[in-house]
Scaffold this active site. Sequence first.
Site, PDB file in Angstrom:
ATOM      1  N   GLU A 187       5.857  -6.790  65.917  1.00  0.00           N
ATOM      2  CA  GLU A 187       6.317  -8.131  65.567  1.00  0.00           C
ATOM      3  C   GLU A 187       5.457  -9.172  66.283  1.00  0.00           C
ATOM      4  O   GLU A 187       5.433  -9.238  67.505  1.00  0.00           O
ATOM      5  CB  GLU A 187       7.787  -8.310  65.945  1.00  0.00           C
ATOM      6  CG  GLU A 187       8.372  -9.612  65.432  1.00  0.00           C
ATOM      7  CD  GLU A 187       9.865  -9.719  65.677  1.00  0.00           C
ATOM      8  OE1 GLU A 187      10.581 -10.230  64.803  1.00  0.00           O
ATOM      9  OE2 GLU A 187      10.323  -9.270  66.754  1.00  0.00           O
ATOM     10  N   GLU A 214      21.191  -7.863  65.400  1.00  0.00           N
ATOM     11  CA  GLU A 214      20.229  -8.429  64.453  1.00  0.00           C
ATOM     12  C   GLU A 214      18.943  -8.599  65.240  1.00  0.00           C
ATOM     13  O   GLU A 214      18.794  -9.527  66.024  1.00  0.00           O
ATOM     14  CB  GLU A 214      20.756  -9.763  63.900  1.00  0.00           C
ATOM     15  CG  GLU A 214      20.080 -10.199  62.604  1.00  0.00           C
ATOM     16  CD  GLU A 214      18.807 -10.977  62.839  1.00  0.00           C
ATOM     17  OE1 GLU A 214      17.723 -10.346  62.758  1.00  0.00           O
ATOM     18  OE2 GLU A 214      18.866 -12.174  63.104  1.00  0.00           O
ATOM     19  N   LYS A 224      26.883 -17.114  74.434  1.00  0.00           N
ATOM     20  CA  LYS A 224      25.820 -17.239  75.426  1.00  0.00           C
ATOM     21  C   LYS A 224      24.526 -17.578  74.678  1.00  0.00           C
ATOM     22  O   LYS A 224      23.932 -16.714  74.034  1.00  0.00           O
ATOM     23  CB  LYS A 224      25.669 -15.936  76.214  1.00  0.00           C
ATOM     24  CG  LYS A 224      24.771 -16.064  77.460  1.00  0.00           C
ATOM     25  CD  LYS A 224      23.329 -15.846  77.115  1.00  0.00           C
ATOM     26  CE  LYS A 224      22.410 -16.060  78.307  1.00  0.00           C
ATOM     27  NZ  LYS A 224      20.984 -16.060  77.906  1.00  0.00           N
ATOM     28  N   CYS A 250      12.768 -14.143  62.502  1.00  0.00           N
ATOM     29  CA  CYS A 250      12.864 -12.694  62.375  1.00  0.00           C
ATOM     30  C   CYS A 250      12.549 -12.244  60.954  1.00  0.00           C
ATOM     31  O   CYS A 250      12.175 -11.093  60.736  1.00  0.00           O
ATOM     32  CB  CYS A 250      14.255 -12.210  62.798  1.00  0.00           C
ATOM     33  SG  CYS A 250      15.603 -12.977  61.891  1.00  0.00           S
TER      34      CYS A 250
END
Length: 504
Positions: A364, A237, A164, A271
């Site tokens: 983040e 992750e 997906k 990331c």
Amino acid sequence: MAIAQGTDRLSSYNPSTGEVIGSVPIFSAADVDAAVTRARVAAESWSQRSFAARAEELNAFRRAIAAAADDIADVLHRENGKPLIEALTEVMMALSHLKHAADRAEHALAPRKVGSGVLANFRATISYHPLGVVGVIGPWNYPLFTPMGSIAYALAAGNAVVWKPSELTPLVALEIEKLAKQTFALGDLLQVVTGAGATGAALAKSAVDKIAFTGSAATGRRVMMAAAERLTPVLLELGGKDAMIVDDDADLAKAAEAAVFGGLTNAGQACISVERVYVTEPVYDRFVDEVVKQVRELKVGGDDGHLGAMTSPAQVAIVKDHLDDAVAKGAKILTGGPDAISGSYIQPTVLTGVGHGMKVMTEETFGPVIPIAKVKSVDEAVALANDSKYGLGSTVFAGKAARSIANRLRAGMTSINSVMAFAGIPTLPFGGIGDSGFGRIHGDEGIREFTRVKSTAEQIVALPINMMSFRQPKDATKRLRGMIKQLYGDGVIARAGDLLRKLR
């Protein structure tokens, strides 16, 4: 592609222009379940093939992707917004991991004998077996490379995959699925199911044998909760707030170059982006000057730009919020800043005067921002770097103390005198700790991640006393006491073992 029964469709937009570049069907929960059922049939056949047979088809798949690299990179460039050179780099890195997984699977999954301890008459073996069907939920920032880190290793381990992709970048996934159907003998071995959050939730709740998810920590928690309904294991992750440490004896020009690339590649939407930099006081000013000099040489936008458009308007808003917060709390803007945001483009921003009371140093950011903090010592830098709920990647630029600094960092990965190198080395496992998730892709660990571990104890010869029986001689208790003293106490055998260990 896998077939969706509904008529609803999802549009994909070019973030640079806002134009619609394609549309894809929206898969319902029933559509997803049907894809998983088809994958189950493919997995039963695929898992029975030899490693050599699987590698042959995986290599054909790799060659097909390589042949179509320009077309795939063009889709990445238009759908994600990244410069064409970065799109081509992403294709190349995905191919390197696909090749490594195919080449390495047989060795990584070879059964291995282990010691049998007190049951010396047994052969003890550990073996690895395919899970069956793996669901992969991919991100939008690296819509090919990141999911391929799960797809390639899952396929090489003998599983089928239902993928997906992000609703922001579904078109590249369909390009890969098309090539998979052309090269794999089993048409349902790799299927793509498109849609938004509801489709991803349906995959997490489906009868897959594992979910590999890449995305935010908040969404990762929701995926884990959905998978928990069937006790489906997950590999997560998630985000990062990767720190870079620059010591007194670092090569400042190279450190600055690494900070600029690590903080700004893919417009900071990685990331493992360098999201905060800690520099020791004696070299701080020179380092900042060099970073600012290199940032001012960069171009944003255009076919020859170093930085492309931000993929998501929502991410632009997050970056602006972090910059506004930093400025309000005293940060100094050296380049860029919140006023240098135009539509989906953000000028690369360098900040000083930053601290852990600011969002830009703790949450983040996922944008082209390089906050640089001055520290009095490496010890302070390490303490600040570890002061985070995240623990994905990290970077150290230093001389003789570089390795010892790296060993002290609470992170899943560290690059020494380089940046992001661990992501490009197929033999190194990739993953983090804390809010950065758990589990590993890449390397031997990444192949084993998509298997079930089986332990086998095989009796080779019979012994006078069978410990797995109620039929024991009358003096069995006495013999057992003697064995305990000899093997684990002060007996001759135990003392001999201690001596051997000391000699080693």
